[in-house]
Each structure stands twice: as C-alpha cells, then as structure tokens.
Design a protein around this motif. Structure first.
Motif, short mmCIF file in Angstrom:
data_model
loop_
_atom_site.label_atom_id
_atom_site.label_comp_id
_atom_site.label_asym_id
_atom_site.label_seq_id
_atom_site.Cartn_x
_atom_site.Cartn_y
_atom_site.Cartn_z
N GLY A 89 0.82 -1.21 0.00
CA GLY A 89 0.00 0.00 0.00
C GLY A 89 0.85 1.26 0.00
O GLY A 89 0.58 2.21 -0.75
N LEU A 90 1.89 1.26 0.83
CA LEU A 90 2.81 2.40 0.85
C LEU A 90 3.53 2.55 -0.48
O LEU A 90 3.72 3.67 -0.98
CB LEU A 90 3.83 2.24 1.98
N PHE A 91 3.95 1.43 -1.07
CA PHE A 91 4.63 1.46 -2.36
C PHE A 91 3.74 2.09 -3.43
O PHE A 91 4.16 3.00 -4.14
CB PHE A 91 5.08 0.06 -2.80
N VAL A 92 2.51 1.62 -3.52
CA VAL A 92 1.58 2.14 -4.54
C VAL A 92 1.32 3.62 -4.30
O VAL A 92 1.30 4.42 -5.24
CB VAL A 92 0.28 1.31 -4.56
N ALA A 93 1.14 4.02 -3.04
CA ALA A 93 0.90 5.44 -2.73
C ALA A 93 2.13 6.29 -3.10
O ALA A 93 1.98 7.35 -3.73
CB ALA A 93 0.56 5.60 -1.25
N SER A 149 3.42 -2.14 -15.79
CA SER A 149 2.29 -1.58 -15.04
C SER A 149 2.56 -1.70 -13.54
O SER A 149 3.43 -2.44 -13.11
CB SER A 149 1.00 -2.33 -15.39
N ARG A 150 1.77 -0.99 -12.75
CA ARG A 150 1.89 -1.09 -11.29
C ARG A 150 1.60 -2.52 -10.85
O ARG A 150 2.22 -3.01 -9.91
CB ARG A 150 0.91 -0.16 -10.57
N VAL A 151 0.68 -3.19 -11.52
CA VAL A 151 0.34 -4.58 -11.16
C VAL A 151 1.57 -5.48 -11.34
O VAL A 151 1.86 -6.32 -10.49
CB VAL A 151 -0.85 -5.09 -12.00
N VAL A 152 2.31 -5.29 -12.42
CA VAL A 152 3.51 -6.09 -12.66
C VAL A 152 4.58 -5.74 -11.62
O VAL A 152 5.24 -6.63 -11.08
CB VAL A 152 4.03 -5.88 -14.10
N GLU A 153 4.75 -4.46 -11.33
CA GLU A 153 5.72 -4.06 -10.30
C GLU A 153 5.37 -4.69 -8.95
O GLU A 153 6.23 -5.26 -8.29
CB GLU A 153 5.74 -2.53 -10.15
N VAL A 154 4.10 -4.60 -8.59
CA VAL A 154 3.66 -5.17 -7.30
C VAL A 154 3.86 -6.68 -7.30
O VAL A 154 4.30 -7.25 -6.31
CB VAL A 154 2.20 -4.77 -7.00
N GLY A 155 3.57 -7.34 -8.42
CA GLY A 155 3.78 -8.80 -8.51
C GLY A 155 5.24 -9.17 -8.29
O GLY A 155 5.54 -10.11 -7.56
N GLY A 156 6.13 -8.43 -8.89
CA GLY A 156 7.56 -8.66 -8.69
C GLY A 156 7.97 -8.43 -7.24
O GLY A 156 8.77 -9.19 -6.68
N LEU A 157 7.40 -7.40 -6.64
CA LEU A 157 7.71 -7.11 -5.24
C LEU A 157 7.18 -8.18 -4.29
O LEU A 157 7.80 -8.47 -3.26
CB LEU A 157 7.18 -5.73 -4.85
N VAL A 158 6.05 -8.77 -4.62
CA VAL A 158 5.50 -9.86 -3.80
C VAL A 158 6.47 -11.04 -3.80
O VAL A 158 6.74 -11.64 -2.74
CB VAL A 158 4.09 -10.27 -4.28
N LEU A 206 12.97 -4.75 -9.17
CA LEU A 206 12.53 -3.54 -9.88
C LEU A 206 13.51 -3.16 -11.00
O LEU A 206 13.09 -2.74 -12.08
CB LEU A 206 12.35 -2.38 -8.90
N ALA A 207 14.80 -3.32 -10.76
CA ALA A 207 15.80 -3.02 -11.79
C ALA A 207 15.67 -4.00 -12.97
O ALA A 207 15.74 -3.57 -14.13
CB ALA A 207 17.21 -3.08 -11.20
N LEU A 208 15.46 -5.28 -12.66
CA LEU A 208 15.27 -6.26 -13.74
C LEU A 208 14.00 -5.97 -14.53
O LEU A 208 13.99 -6.08 -15.76
CB LEU A 208 15.21 -7.67 -13.17
N LEU A 209 12.95 -5.59 -13.83
CA LEU A 209 11.71 -5.23 -14.53
C LEU A 209 11.92 -4.03 -15.44
O LEU A 209 11.41 -4.00 -16.55
CB LEU A 209 10.60 -4.90 -13.52
N ASP A 210 12.67 -3.06 -14.96
CA ASP A 210 12.93 -1.87 -15.78
C ASP A 210 13.69 -2.22 -17.05
O ASP A 210 13.45 -1.63 -18.10
CB ASP A 210 13.70 -0.83 -14.95
#
Length: 144
Positions: free
Chosen positions: A37-41, A113-122, A102-106
């Motif tokens: 939640g903090l990340f998305v905000a 998308s935020r959904v992909v970023e959040v998935g990677g973070l999970v 996050l660096a690999l995703l970039d």
C-alpha cells in the motif's frame, strides 16, 4: 532468556517455533499489505526505487516491533533499539531483493504496469520473509 522491564519478573523464554510461525505469518501478511500500500501510494509521486525504499523502510520498523512483541514474546523497551538495528540487516536484504527485481523489470519491461511491479515485489518480499524469519530466530531475538 528474554528481558522485561521488571527486574523482579521471572525470565521469559521464546515460544517454540510451532507457536512462532503462525504469528510471524500473520504479521508478515499484514506487513506486506502495508508495504505494498505504501509502495503504490509513493509510486504516485516518485520512481519505483524511491517508492520501494520509502515503503520498505517504514514497514520494516513496524514489522520488527510487531515480531519482537508477538512472535518472540519480548516485552519492554530494553534492547528495542538493538533489535531494530539488527532488524536493519533483514531490511537491507529485503531492499536488495526488491530493488533488484525492480531493476530487472525496468530492463525487461521498461513500461511495466503497477500490477507487474507489485507482482515482482510480492515475489521478492516472499524470499526476504524467509531470510527475515531465520535472522530473527537465530540472531536478533535468540534466547540470551
């Protein structure tokens, strides 16, 4: 033995692992939701790496405090700062894993998308959670 604020109190011992894991898992799920939640905000106003650092730093302090009390049964303020500083090692491992994802995703998907970023973070957070429990169990909150 674990300390309390009352010098006359009987020494506390850590609960057995079978009692620690459920508490650790509940705190972990709540901490992860808080972190995400903090990340998305934060992601609304900054880049992914800075948002990750902000979210992870805030949630790591809360996670260590909650695990100190509920998972490992340590009450009182004695040793709290030391525990937070030791918990910072787990924070740095989690930061390395999540920043790496996050660096690999970039590199792989520059406009993820935020959904992909959040998935990677999970995924990164799941790996960091295993390391965090082991560090807390054998080092940060071990019986003293």
């Amino acid at each position: 033995m674990l300390s309390t604020d009352d010098p006359g109190a009987a020494p506390q011992t850590a609960p057995p692992v079978k009692r620690q894991l459920p508490s650790f898992l509940v705190i972990g799920v709540l901490s992860t939701l808080f972190y995400l939640g903090l990340f998305v905000a934060a992601r609304a106003f900054t880049d992914p790496q800075v948002a990750n650092l902000i979210a992870l730093a805030v949630s790591a302090v809360a996670n260590t405090a909650a695990n100190r009390r509920f998972t490992f049964g340590i009450t009182g303020s004695e040793g709290a700062l030391r525990h937070q500083l030791q918990g910072a090692v787990a924070f740095l491992i989690g930061l390395g894993l999540s920043a790496g994802v996050l660096a690999l995703l970039d590199l792989a998907v520059p406009d993820a998308s935020r959904v992909v970023e959040v998935g990677g973070l999970v995924v990164a957070n799941g790996l960091a959670t295993v390391v965090r429990f082991l560090l807390m169990k054998v080092w940060v909150f071990k019986n003293r």
